[in-house]
Design a protein around this motif. Structure first.
Motif, PDB file in Angstrom:
ATOM      1  N   LYS A  73      71.727  37.705  49.700  1.00 25.15           N
ATOM      2  CA  LYS A  73      71.578  36.675  48.675  1.00 25.15           C
ATOM      3  C   LYS A  73      72.885  36.440  47.927  1.00 25.15           C
ATOM      4  O   LYS A  73      73.236  35.304  47.620  1.00 25.15           O
TER       5      LYS A  73
ATOM      6  N   SER B 196      74.958  33.003  47.946  1.00 24.26           N
ATOM      7  CA  SER B 196      75.298  32.386  46.656  1.00 24.26           C
ATOM      8  C   SER B 196      76.775  32.041  46.583  1.00 24.26           C
ATOM      9  O   SER B 196      77.150  30.956  46.126  1.00 24.26           O
TER      10      SER B 196
ATOM     11  N   HIS C 186      66.801  33.306  44.502  1.00 19.26           N
ATOM     12  CA  HIS C 186      66.773  34.584  43.797  1.00 19.26           C
ATOM     13  C   HIS C 186      65.458  34.920  43.103  1.00 19.26           C
ATOM     14  O   HIS C 186      65.195  36.083  42.846  1.00 19.26           O
TER      15      HIS C 186
ATOM     16  N   TYR D 121      69.497  28.039  43.661  1.00 24.13           N
ATOM     17  CA  TYR D 121      69.628  29.409  43.171  1.00 24.13           C
ATOM     18  C   TYR D 121      68.297  29.985  42.712  1.00 24.13           C
ATOM     19  O   TYR D 121      68.013  31.152  42.926  1.00 24.13           O
TER      20      TYR D 121
END
Length: 167
Positions: free
Chosen positions: A91, A95, A126, A122
């Motif tokens: 992740k 990102s 997440h 995002y």
């Protein structure tokens, strides 16, 4: 922990580079304003100092905290750096890879539309898998901030294609 120390040191170097290099080289007219809040360097410097503070806290935490279980786990996979970077931190890697795309979108489409899409991306990556909910929250937050700055604070925000709506 070792990771906190390295992350904190990286943030310290980045924040100091922003204060000493990027802001002076990238922003013109730094001393032309009597009110510091109206200066174009106010927000970048404030964010830079917050990054430096966060980096210092992480370095301190990394020095003071020892977690043998985490250190043992890291030492077991030390030789598998590809797995450590991509496998355990997918992740984070995704990102970081998205940031240049976001930057290019900002240059072409203004601040509002790319920020809504980035928030959605995002948040979906997440926290939640409900992309539609993330999209509506992102649109709400970004539009509220945009309205505040354009109407309340009278700060020009690059709107991109939304300028055609007369905002």
């Amino acid at each position: 922990m070792k990771n906190r120390f390295i992350e904190g040191a990286s943030l310290l170097v980045f924040g100091l580079a922003m204060i000493s290099l990027l802001i002076p080289l990238g922003i013109n007219g730094q001393s032309d304003y009597h009110l510091i809040a109206m200066s174009p360097v106010f927000w970048p410097k404030l964010i830079s100092w917050l990054i430096i503070l966060l980096g210092a806290l992480l370095v301190t935490s990394g020095i003071l905290t020892r977690d043998e279980a985490r250190e043992e786990k890291c030492s077991k996979i030390k030789n598998r750096s590809f797995t450590l970077i991509l496998g355990n931190n997918t992740k984070g890697t995704i990102s970081l890879a998205f940031l240049p795309i976001y930057y290019i979108a900002l240059l072409n489409w203004g601040l509002v539309i790319p920020s809504i899409l980035a928030f959605t991306f995002y948040a979906s990556l997440h926290t939640t898998k409900k992309a539609l909910s993330s999209f509506f929250w992102g649109a709400f937050i970004v539009l509220c901030v945009t309205v505040f700055f354009t109407i309340g604070a009278n700060v020009l925000i690059p709107l991109g294609p939304l300028e055609l709506l007369g905002l």
